[in-house]
Design an enzyme around this catalytic site. Structure first.
Site, PDB file in Angstrom:
ATOM      1  CD  GLU A 105      -6.507   0.037 -17.748  1.00 20.67           C
ATOM      2  OE1 GLU A 105      -7.500  -0.538 -18.236  1.00 20.67           O
ATOM      3  OE2 GLU A 105      -6.527   1.232 -17.381  1.00 20.67           O
TER       4      GLU A 105
ATOM      5  CB  VAL B 297     -10.951   8.138 -10.337  1.00 19.21           C
ATOM      6  CG1 VAL B 297     -12.299   7.659 -10.862  1.00 19.21           C
ATOM      7  CG2 VAL B 297      -9.851   7.123 -10.629  1.00 19.21           C
ATOM      8  CB  ILE B 298     -12.809  13.549 -11.884  1.00 17.26           C
ATOM      9  CG1 ILE B 298     -11.386  13.965 -11.476  1.00 17.26           C
ATOM     10  CG2 ILE B 298     -13.818  14.661 -11.609  1.00 17.26           C
ATOM     11  CD1 ILE B 298     -10.812  15.109 -12.283  1.00 17.26           C
TER      12      ILE B 298
ATOM     13  CG  HIS C 164     -17.403   3.783 -15.043  1.00 17.35           C
ATOM     14  ND1 HIS C 164     -17.222   2.457 -15.346  1.00 17.35           N
ATOM     15  CD2 HIS C 164     -16.257   4.414 -15.398  1.00 17.35           C
ATOM     16  CE1 HIS C 164     -16.029   2.286 -15.864  1.00 17.35           C
ATOM     17  NE2 HIS C 164     -15.411   3.456 -15.898  1.00 17.35           N
TER      18      HIS C 164
ATOM     19  CB  ALA D  36      -8.016   4.179 -11.902  1.00 17.29           C
TER      20      ALA D  36
END
Length: 167
Positions: free
Chosen positions: A74, A95-96, A102, A72
């Site tokens: 990039e 995105v988990i 982070h 993600a």
């Protein structure tokens, strides 16, 4: 795509069928759609890609180009590079949340960056980046079997509709 309420339906306003439906213009011949996807959580992201490609077919868009990046972080730069060659860009990822902060940094950078790309380049950007606490939440939004939502499809439709506002 705020996640609140039902998505807009071209057939009749909101999916609930409110009066005053908006007029949609079909994409012009030669409409260029770029689908940008991450490699992280590939099984989920491929379901999002399938949804985006299905939306493109439903809109009569031929040969959308699919591009992959690692993650993600990039997505914004890749979307900026594709913005000059496409009428619309659909960014897809999952995105988990893990055990560190982070997650918040990655989500914020991806979402803010994609918004900036759209504004800076005047290119329609569909944000189909899932930001979920669990894998189950991501699967429920992936458009796969048993999913309650199809965010890949929705992000592509949003980008196509937004690009249609250009004179």
């Amino acid at each position: 795509m705020s996640g609140a309420g039902a998505p807009f339906s071209a057939a009749g306003g909101s999916a609930g069928g409110s009066a005053g439906a908006a007029t949609r213009r079909p994409p012009r011949p030669g409409f260029a759609l770029a689908v940008l996807a991450t490699r992280w959580n590939a099984d989920i992201v491929e379901l999002l890609v399938d949804g985006a490609l299905r939306a493109a077919r439903d809109e009569g868009i031929e040969d959308p180009r699919v591009h992959y990046v690692d993650g993600a972080l990039e997505l914004p730069l890749a979307a900026a590079r594709l913005a000059g060659t496409a009428d619309a860009v659909v960014a897809l990822g999952a995105v988990i949340e893990g055990e560190t902060p982070h997650f918040e940094h990655v989500c914020r950078f991806a979402v803010d960056g994609l918004g900036r790309v759209g504004l800076d380049t005047d290119t329609a950007i569909g944000n189909g980046v899932l930001t979920c606490h669990t894998r189950e939440q991501a699967l429920a939004r992936s458009g796969g079997e048993g999913a309650s939502e199809d965010k890949g499809y929705e992000a592509a439709r949003a980008a196509i509709d937004l690009a249609g506002l250009r004179p």
